[in-house]
Motif scaffolding. Sequence first.
Motif, short mmCIF file in Angstrom:
data_model
loop_
_atom_site.label_atom_id
_atom_site.label_comp_id
_atom_site.label_asym_id
_atom_site.label_seq_id
_atom_site.Cartn_x
_atom_site.Cartn_y
_atom_site.Cartn_z
N LEU A 10 -55.62 86.88 70.49
CA LEU A 10 -54.33 87.18 69.85
C LEU A 10 -53.35 86.01 69.94
CD1 LEU A 10 -53.80 90.81 71.23
CD2 LEU A 10 -54.72 90.15 69.00
N GLN A 11 -53.82 84.85 70.35
CA GLN A 11 -52.92 83.73 70.59
C GLN A 11 -52.06 83.40 69.38
OE1 GLN A 11 -53.20 78.94 70.92
NE2 GLN A 11 -54.81 80.04 72.03
N ASP A 12 -52.66 83.37 68.18
CA ASP A 12 -51.91 83.00 66.98
C ASP A 12 -50.94 84.07 66.52
OD1 ASP A 12 -54.20 84.54 66.44
OD2 ASP A 12 -54.19 83.96 64.34
N LEU A 13 -51.03 85.27 67.11
CA LEU A 13 -50.10 86.35 66.77
C LEU A 13 -49.04 86.57 67.85
CD1 LEU A 13 -52.63 89.08 65.51
CD2 LEU A 13 -51.47 87.31 64.17
N CYS A 14 -49.13 85.79 68.91
CA CYS A 14 -48.32 86.07 70.10
C CYS A 14 -47.20 85.05 70.29
CB CYS A 14 -49.22 86.09 71.33
SG CYS A 14 -48.34 86.49 72.85
N PRO A 15 -45.96 85.45 70.14
CA PRO A 15 -44.84 84.53 70.38
C PRO A 15 -44.78 84.01 71.81
CG PRO A 15 -44.10 86.49 69.20
CD PRO A 15 -45.49 86.77 69.68
N SER A 16 -45.37 84.74 72.75
CA SER A 16 -45.31 84.33 74.15
C SER A 16 -46.36 83.28 74.49
CB SER A 16 -45.50 85.54 75.07
OG SER A 16 -44.53 86.52 74.82
N ALA A 17 -47.42 83.18 73.68
CA ALA A 17 -48.51 82.26 74.02
C ALA A 17 -48.02 80.82 74.09
CB ALA A 17 -49.63 82.39 72.99
N GLY A 18 -47.17 80.43 73.14
CA GLY A 18 -46.66 79.07 73.14
C GLY A 18 -45.88 78.75 74.40
N ILE A 19 -45.18 79.73 74.93
CA ILE A 19 -44.40 79.52 76.15
C ILE A 19 -45.32 79.29 77.34
CG2 ILE A 19 -42.78 80.62 77.75
CD1 ILE A 19 -41.63 82.12 75.33
N PHE A 20 -46.34 80.15 77.48
CA PHE A 20 -47.26 80.01 78.60
C PHE A 20 -48.08 78.73 78.49
CE2 PHE A 20 -46.74 84.72 78.78
CZ PHE A 20 -46.26 84.80 80.08
N LEU A 21 -48.57 78.44 77.28
CA LEU A 21 -49.38 77.23 77.11
C LEU A 21 -48.56 75.98 77.33
CD1 LEU A 21 -51.47 78.33 74.00
CD2 LEU A 21 -52.33 77.96 76.31
N SER A 22 -47.32 75.98 76.85
CA SER A 22 -46.44 74.84 77.06
C SER A 22 -46.18 74.63 78.54
CB SER A 22 -45.12 75.04 76.31
OG SER A 22 -44.22 73.99 76.59
N GLY A 23 -46.01 75.71 79.26
CA GLY A 23 -45.78 75.61 80.69
C GLY A 23 -46.97 75.03 81.41
N GLU A 24 -48.20 75.43 80.99
CA GLU A 24 -49.40 74.89 81.62
C GLU A 24 -49.53 73.40 81.35
OE1 GLU A 24 -52.66 77.13 80.19
OE2 GLU A 24 -52.03 79.02 81.11
#
Length: 268
Positions: free
Chosen positions: A224-238
């Motif tokens: 669901l990464q491409d549908l998830c507004p939160s994914a970019g936040i977590f991935l950016s943090g990593e």
Amino acid sequence: MPRPSLLEQHPAPPQLPEVVRRLRERYLPDPPLPERSAEPLDGLIETILSQQNLGVITRRQFAGLKAVYRTWESALLDGPDGIETALRAVGGGLIRIKADRIWNVLHMLQEERGLLSLQDTKVMDDAQVRALLEGLPGVGPKTASCVLLFDLARPAMPVDTHIERISRRLELVPAKWNAVNIERWYEQVLPRTWTERYTFHVSTIRHGQQVCRSQRPRCAGCLLQDLCPSAGIFLSGEQTAEADPSGQQAKKSRPRTVEAAITADRQS
């Protein structure tokens, strides 16, 4: 003036059907047939045991109770101290609280209905069952919904911590809503069939356990990464943590729009 419904306050977002489809195809493409419990009271007591508990411990505690008490009447007569002793023999947390809740449920059923059984709920409508269950001590909407869904094969939609967390991260629901509001909203937006709701409930929980975890979600491999507004936040943090050991994070970017993501997925 009547207060607007939750659906009127927050219409179903366009990505919801796609989220449902992907979760179903990944985790539960062949759902089981609905099946009702022989004694829904067993399901209610097991659900009480499951509160803030791991599944393996819940099953062990329930088996421990059934080994000690051949009938729930004997558990009622033994009292909360006896139920606590039976639970403590197999281990687990919140034992005293759960012993009290179970005994209080049995006591109220005996006092108000004259029998320790919920078999007659099979012929009640959903509203009647919910009113009966939520009128019992320690039984809230989620516990009632679990009994409806798993023991009576009714199209209920229990919202546990995994579903609550995923719903917020996907921005399907407002961040300020609690689990009760989220459940009532799903009641209005999901198809009212047992299979649809059972599948969404189970597959979303599995996704929360395996991928969208509370701590360190596995966004890189999330379906669901491409549908998830939160994914970019977590991935950016990593990525920032790896590139900058000092811990200073760069500005977080948001993924592409939900509509574009759905279109791309269907065209692939």
